[in-house]
Write a protein that holds these residues in place. Structure first.
Motif, PDB file in Angstrom:
ATOM      1  N   MET A   1       0.834  -1.200   0.000  1.00 60.60           N
ATOM      2  CA  MET A   1       0.000   0.000   0.000  1.00 60.60           C
ATOM      3  C   MET A   1       0.872   1.254   0.000  1.00 60.60           C
ATOM      4  O   MET A   1       0.626   2.197  -0.757  1.00 60.60           O
ATOM      5  CB  MET A   1      -0.918   0.012   1.212  1.00 60.60           C
ATOM      6  CG  MET A   1      -1.842   1.222   1.273  1.00 60.60           C
ATOM      7  SD  MET A   1      -2.682   1.378   2.865  1.00 60.60           S
ATOM      8  CE  MET A   1      -1.306   1.781   3.940  1.00 60.60           C
ATOM      9  N   LEU A   2       1.898   1.256   0.851  1.00 59.08           N
ATOM     10  CA  LEU A   2       2.801   2.410   0.901  1.00 59.08           C
ATOM     11  C   LEU A   2       3.554   2.582  -0.418  1.00 59.08           C
ATOM     12  O   LEU A   2       3.787   3.697  -0.872  1.00 59.08           O
ATOM     13  CB  LEU A   2       3.790   2.257   2.059  1.00 59.08           C
ATOM     14  CG  LEU A   2       3.198   2.319   3.469  1.00 59.08           C
ATOM     15  CD1 LEU A   2       4.291   2.058   4.510  1.00 59.08           C
ATOM     16  CD2 LEU A   2       2.531   3.665   3.721  1.00 59.08           C
ATOM     17  N   MET A   3       3.922   1.467  -1.016  1.00 53.90           N
ATOM     18  CA  MET A   3       4.594   1.539  -2.313  1.00 53.90           C
ATOM     19  C   MET A   3       3.662   2.125  -3.363  1.00 53.90           C
ATOM     20  O   MET A   3       4.085   2.899  -4.224  1.00 53.90           O
ATOM     21  CB  MET A   3       5.072   0.149  -2.731  1.00 53.90           C
ATOM     22  CG  MET A   3       6.182  -0.408  -1.859  1.00 53.90           C
ATOM     23  SD  MET A   3       6.621  -2.128  -2.259  1.00 53.90           S
ATOM     24  CE  MET A   3       7.330  -1.914  -3.886  1.00 53.90           C
ATOM     25  N   GLY A   4       2.367   1.768  -3.289  1.00 56.85           N
ATOM     26  CA  GLY A   4       1.391   2.309  -4.226  1.00 56.85           C
ATOM     27  C   GLY A   4       1.202   3.800  -4.061  1.00 56.85           C
ATOM     28  O   GLY A   4       0.934   4.520  -5.038  1.00 56.85           O
ATOM     29  N   ILE A   5       1.345   4.295  -2.830  1.00 54.30           N
ATOM     30  CA  ILE A   5       1.242   5.722  -2.580  1.00 54.30           C
ATOM     31  C   ILE A   5       2.443   6.467  -3.143  1.00 54.30           C
ATOM     32  O   ILE A   5       2.344   7.628  -3.539  1.00 54.30           O
ATOM     33  CB  ILE A   5       1.112   5.998  -1.062  1.00 54.30           C
ATOM     34  CG1 ILE A   5      -0.204   5.412  -0.535  1.00 54.30           C
ATOM     35  CG2 ILE A   5       1.175   7.485  -0.753  1.00 54.30           C
ATOM     36  CD1 ILE A   5      -0.348   5.490   0.973  1.00 54.30           C
TER      37      ILE A   5
END
Length: 252
Positions: free
Chosen positions: A161-165
């Motif tokens: 999720m953080l990578m997607g952000i």
């Protein structure tokens, strides 16, 4: 004080082995942001039993992730930590309430299944290109909080999720670790209030958590010089093997 049975289980050789496992777990988590709790679980579950496992891992990972925040502090993004923690903490309380109601056999079966499934699930998540919007961020944060009080390895939801952000490198590792710190700190308080974490297990978890710090320091040194990601076939095989043993009742 540690219980007599637990003291008898901790032979000098087991203490040395535990220190080595925690050191390796610190390296694993420091490099990839994932896997430290899973690796320690394989070692500690036969010693303390499944019922005490999640409370102990919560304390251990509080120390481990705090050290990761420190070593990567320059990349920490506090607003993201606050946003996700706001939904993760109350949901972790609900998960803890459910956890203390489960018996040891149920917990062992759930943990064993999670360990076995964690390898293919992690690989599937890694292949997914997630670009979460605000609703997804809060939803994943709430899911992570709830599951973190029930299973080991729930952090696998936060990293992609953080990578997607848009997070990467030290910023990714620091922000992910800070979310884990807030959640594990809160869970430690909740499990203590629910009488699921006694002083003996707390001290054991604290000592093991401190043993992960040198490993995290080594990982930080490597990350600053390479792009290495540590999820080898050996680690995955150990996780599947240990999970299978727990699932069929051979570890506790």
């Amino acid at each position: 004080m540690l219980t007599g049975a637990l003291l008898q289980a901790l032979s000098p050789g087991m203490v040395v082995a535990g220190m080595a496992v925690c050191f390796l777990a610190g390296i694993l988590g420091g490099l990839s942001g994932y896997g430290a709790g899973l690796l320690v679980t394989l070692f500690i579950a036969p010693i303390i039993g499944p019922k005490a496992l999640i409370p102990v891992i919560s304390v251990l990972m509080l120390i481990n992730n705090f050290s990761r925040v420190w070593f990567y502090r320059s990349g920490l993004h506090v607003p993201t930590v606050a946003k996700i923690s706001a939904v993760a903490l109350p949901m972790s309380w609900l998960g803890a309430e459910l956890y203390v109601q489960m018996d040891s056999a149920q917990i062992q079966s759930v943990l064993g299944a999670v360990l076995v499934l964690s390898v293919p699930v992690r690989r599937l998540i890694d292949r997914m290109k997630i670009t979460p919007g605000p609703v997804a961020v809060y939803g994943i944060g709430a899911t992570f909080g709830f599951l973190s009080s029930l299973i080991v390895g729930a952090g696998m939801l936060i990293m992609p999720m953080l990578m997607g952000i848009g997070f990467a490198g030290p910023a990714l590792l620091a922000t992910d670790a800070a979310i884990a710190v807030s959640t594990n700190f809160f869970k430690t308080i909740v499990f203590g209030a629910l009488d699921a974490l006694d002083a003996g297990h707390f001290l054991l978890a604290l000592a093991m958590g401190l043993c992960t710090v040198p490993g995290t320091a080594c990982a930080a040194w490597i990350v600053r010089r390479t792009s290495l990601h540590l999820h080898t076939a050996i680690i995955e095989t150990l996780i599947i093997f240990g999970g299978t043993m727990m699932l069929f009742g051979f570890l506790g």
